[in-house]
Design a protein around this motif. Structure first.
Motif, mmCIF file in Angstrom:
data_model
loop_
_atom_site.group_PDB
_atom_site.id
_atom_site.type_symbol
_atom_site.label_atom_id
_atom_site.label_comp_id
_atom_site.label_asym_id
_atom_site.label_seq_id
_atom_site.Cartn_x
_atom_site.Cartn_y
_atom_site.Cartn_z
ATOM 1 N N ARG A 292 0.838 -1.197 0.000
ATOM 2 C CA ARG A 292 0.000 0.000 0.000
ATOM 3 C C ARG A 292 0.878 1.254 0.000
ATOM 4 O O ARG A 292 2.010 1.233 0.459
ATOM 5 N N LYS A 293 0.326 2.345 -0.514
ATOM 6 C CA LYS A 293 1.064 3.594 -0.578
ATOM 7 C C LYS A 293 0.812 4.421 0.675
ATOM 8 O O LYS A 293 -0.280 4.390 1.243
ATOM 9 N N LEU A 294 1.822 5.161 1.089
ATOM 10 C CA LEU A 294 1.677 6.034 2.248
ATOM 11 C C LEU A 294 0.805 7.235 1.903
ATOM 12 O O LEU A 294 0.987 7.878 0.876
ATOM 13 N N ASN A 295 -0.150 7.528 2.770
ATOM 14 C CA ASN A 295 -0.973 8.729 2.625
ATOM 15 C C ASN A 295 -0.318 9.822 3.476
ATOM 16 O O ASN A 295 -0.637 10.003 4.654
ATOM 17 N N ASN B 234 -2.403 12.448 5.517
ATOM 18 C CA ASN B 234 -2.971 11.985 6.786
ATOM 19 C C ASN B 234 -1.894 11.690 7.818
ATOM 20 O O ASN B 234 -2.074 11.961 9.015
ATOM 21 N N ILE B 235 -0.773 11.132 7.352
ATOM 22 C CA ILE B 235 0.316 10.822 8.276
ATOM 23 C C ILE B 235 0.841 12.096 8.937
ATOM 24 O O ILE B 235 1.188 12.106 10.125
ATOM 25 N N ASP C 236 8.434 4.098 11.090
ATOM 26 C CA ASP C 236 7.160 3.359 11.080
ATOM 27 C C ASP C 236 6.654 3.062 9.669
ATOM 28 O O ASP C 236 5.709 2.284 9.493
ATOM 29 N N TYR C 237 7.285 3.674 8.672
ATOM 30 C CA TYR C 237 6.731 3.610 7.318
ATOM 31 C C TYR C 237 6.654 2.190 6.755
ATOM 32 O O TYR C 237 5.681 1.825 6.101
ATOM 33 N N LEU C 238 7.684 1.395 7.005
ATOM 34 C CA LEU C 238 7.670 0.029 6.479
ATOM 35 C C LEU C 238 6.517 -0.779 7.057
ATOM 36 O O LEU C 238 5.855 -1.538 6.341
ATOM 37 N N ASN C 239 6.270 -0.623 8.352
ATOM 38 C CA ASN C 239 5.156 -1.326 8.990
ATOM 39 C C ASN C 239 3.809 -0.859 8.432
ATOM 40 O O ASN C 239 2.892 -1.657 8.240
ATOM 41 N N ILE C 240 3.733 0.436 8.168
ATOM 42 C CA ILE C 240 2.481 0.974 7.621
ATOM 43 C C ILE C 240 2.247 0.417 6.224
ATOM 44 O O ILE C 240 1.146 -0.020 5.889
ATOM 45 N N LYS C 241 3.311 0.405 5.381
ATOM 46 C CA LYS C 241 3.189 -0.150 4.038
ATOM 47 C C LYS C 241 2.792 -1.623 4.072
ATOM 48 O O LYS C 241 2.117 -2.120 3.171
ATOM 49 N N ALA C 242 3.243 -2.312 5.115
ATOM 50 C CA ALA C 242 2.944 -3.743 5.242
ATOM 51 C C ALA C 242 1.525 -4.001 5.720
ATOM 52 O O ALA C 242 1.099 -5.143 5.841
ATOM 53 N N GLY C 243 0.785 -2.899 6.029
ATOM 54 C CA GLY C 243 -0.624 -3.059 6.394
ATOM 55 C C GLY C 243 -0.919 -2.987 7.885
ATOM 56 O O GLY C 243 -2.053 -3.241 8.306
ATOM 57 N N LYS C 244 0.067 -2.623 8.680
ATOM 58 C CA LYS C 244 -0.118 -2.597 10.126
ATOM 59 C C LYS C 244 -0.717 -1.270 10.600
ATOM 60 O O LYS C 244 -0.470 -0.216 10.026
ATOM 61 N N ASP C 245 -1.526 -1.352 11.654
ATOM 62 C CA ASP C 245 -2.039 -0.145 12.309
ATOM 63 C C ASP C 245 -0.931 0.443 13.177
ATOM 64 O O ASP C 245 0.070 -0.211 13.475
ATOM 65 N N ILE C 246 -1.117 1.688 13.604
ATOM 66 C CA ILE C 246 -0.145 2.356 14.471
ATOM 67 C C ILE C 246 -0.814 2.673 15.814
ATOM 68 O O ILE C 246 -1.919 3.231 15.846
ATOM 69 N N VAL C 247 -0.145 2.303 16.895
ATOM 70 C CA VAL C 247 -0.648 2.602 18.238
ATOM 71 C C VAL C 247 0.138 3.797 18.783
ATOM 72 O O VAL C 247 1.359 3.741 18.940
ATOM 73 N N VAL D 231 -4.473 4.071 15.290
ATOM 74 C CA VAL D 231 -4.729 4.701 13.997
ATOM 75 C C VAL D 231 -4.753 3.596 12.949
ATOM 76 O O VAL D 231 -3.744 2.906 12.740
ATOM 77 N N SER D 232 -5.885 3.424 12.315
ATOM 78 C CA SER D 232 -6.032 2.312 11.378
ATOM 79 C C SER D 232 -5.163 2.509 10.145
ATOM 80 O O SER D 232 -4.917 3.643 9.707
ATOM 81 N N ASN D 233 -4.718 1.382 9.607
ATOM 82 C CA ASN D 233 -3.890 1.430 8.403
ATOM 83 C C ASN D 233 -4.628 2.064 7.234
ATOM 84 O O ASN D 233 -4.032 2.747 6.403
ATOM 85 N N ALA D 234 -5.934 1.859 7.179
ATOM 86 C CA ALA D 234 -6.730 2.430 6.085
ATOM 87 C C ALA D 234 -6.664 3.946 6.071
ATOM 88 O O ALA D 234 -6.770 4.572 5.013
ATOM 89 N N GLU D 235 -6.468 4.553 7.243
ATOM 90 C CA GLU D 235 -6.366 6.006 7.326
ATOM 91 C C GLU D 235 -5.003 6.490 6.873
ATOM 92 O O GLU D 235 -4.864 7.610 6.369
ATOM 93 N N LEU D 236 -3.983 5.644 7.028
ATOM 94 C CA LEU D 236 -2.608 6.067 6.785
ATOM 95 C C LEU D 236 -2.085 5.685 5.400
ATOM 96 O O LEU D 236 -0.980 6.070 5.030
ATOM 97 N N THR D 237 -2.879 4.921 4.671
ATOM 98 C CA THR D 237 -2.403 4.445 3.368
ATOM 99 C C THR D 237 -3.439 4.654 2.269
ATOM 100 O O THR D 237 -4.614 4.909 2.526
ATOM 101 N N LEU D 238 -2.950 4.504 1.047
ATOM 102 C CA LEU D 238 -3.794 4.521 -0.138
ATOM 103 C C LEU D 238 -3.647 3.171 -0.848
ATOM 104 O O LEU D 238 -2.587 2.535 -0.761
ATOM 105 N N PRO D 239 -4.674 2.719 -1.550
ATOM 106 C CA PRO D 239 -4.574 1.432 -2.249
ATOM 107 C C PRO D 239 -3.436 1.456 -3.266
ATOM 108 O O PRO D 239 -3.191 2.476 -3.908
ATOM 109 N N PRO D 240 -2.720 0.345 -3.435
ATOM 110 C CA PRO D 240 -1.654 0.289 -4.440
ATOM 111 C C PRO D 240 -2.247 0.194 -5.839
ATOM 112 O O PRO D 240 -3.438 -0.049 -6.012
ATOM 113 N N LYS D 241 -1.392 0.373 -6.838
ATOM 114 C CA LYS D 241 -1.831 0.156 -8.212
ATOM 115 C C LYS D 241 -2.223 -1.305 -8.383
ATOM 116 O O LYS D 241 -1.648 -2.188 -7.763
#
Length: 304
Positions: A158-161, A164-165, A175-186, A193-203
């Motif tokens: 997933r792409k970093l947003n 929002n970040i 934290d970026y690698l974990n976010i790209k891997a789909g993990k939430d951030i505490v 903070v849900s991963n959906a808020e921090l990322t954008l769908p990949p191509k």
């Protein structure tokens, strides 16, 4: 651009002055594959500036001459060029025996290692996978054991947003690698903070399906469903459906029906019988069923 397909040869049976048997060069997600290797393939590779050294995996659909008689010549050339990297060859059982016999008899010395992956299953199976691409067989029906191949990109992270970040100063670059891997951030407050808020769908991961010599076989549709680019043989025009059935080949209409049922984005037809002088008729006929149809022609490049 994630897929680039170069048509090296696209005609059936015997080579002619301006007609070459089946071979294709596929670049997908920065990986490079040769698909089938009819007579004259390496000359076509030179003509259309295909990088010999980039190919580490060769896929042969079946053991009819117009699909693999160019293989031993290519392997011999690799030896002359002092190739050292191992080369993987995928194809029907028997391809190892016939290839090694030719190399042995001609005393074609090669320093590089040849690794054969002989296929016998009549069910679709995963035969290659790395961190970029996967390849599955597409069981076909011809006069001898035959497989097509489905090449699929691995799903991208997933792409970093970043907009929002930036609203969370506590989130660090570490934290970026974990976010790209789909993990939430505490956060330190305990807020998640849900991963959906921090990322954008990949191509979208792209795919290419190669269906060489085969009679009309609708049961391949689920395997190639929603493929971005489909090559399907169309040896005959619809008026010779009788000959297609007899020789276990497909017509333009049958190839188009497969493309339509599978909801593919684009269809390429080829493997034209030598009886036809004007292949433009193939396109017109297939378009009656599937509008986005294109003709395979030597040197033609398709990009997705």
């Amino acid at each position: 651009m994630s897929i680039q397909l170069t048509i090296l040869g696209c005609h059936s049976a015997t080579p002619r002055a301006n007609a070459f048997p089946t071979s294709q060069y596929l670049e997908i997600n920065n990986s490079h594959f040769l698909i089938d290797c009819g007579e004259g393939t390496q000359r076509q590779m030179r003509k259309y500036k295909v990088g010999f050294s980039k190919i580490n995996h060769i896929f042969i659909s079946h053991l009819h001459g117009d699909h693999f008689y160019g293989l031993v010549g290519l392997l011999s050339t690799y030896g002359i060029l002092n190739r050292e990297k191992e080369l993987h060859i995928y194809g029907p059982k028997g391809i190892k025996e016939v290839t090694l016999l030719q190399l042995k008899t001609s005393q074609s010395h090669a320093k590089y290692q040849l690794i054969f992956h002989e296929l016998t299953s009549k069910e679709s199976e995963l035969i290659f996978e790395d961190d970029k691409v996967s390849v599955r067989t597409i069981p076909l029906k011809h006069r001898v054991y035959t497989n097509g191949y489905l090449f699929k990109e691995k799903e991208k992270p997933r792409k970093l947003n970043m907009l929002n970040i930036s609203g969370y100063p506590e989130i660090d670059k570490a934290d970026y690698l974990n976010i790209k891997a789909g993990k939430d951030i505490v956060l330190s407050t305990g807020k998640v903070v849900s991963n959906a808020e921090l990322t954008l769908p990949p191509k979208k991961a792209l795919s290419f399906a190669f269906c060489s010599d085969t009679c009309y076989k609708p049961d391949i549709v689920p395997i190639i469903k929603d493929t971005d680019l489909l090559y399907h043989e169309a040896t005959f025009l619809a008026e010779r459906e009788d000959l297609a059935k007899k020789t276990k080949h497909s017509t333009t209409i049958e190839a188009a029906k497969i493309a339509k049922a599978a909801n593919v984005k684009q269809l390429i037809i080829g493997h034209y019988s030598g009886r036809y002088k004007d292949i433009s008729i193939f396109k017109k006929e297939a378009e009656e069923i599937f509008e986005n149809t294109n003709l395979a022609e030597p040197g033609k490049i398709f990009n997705v």
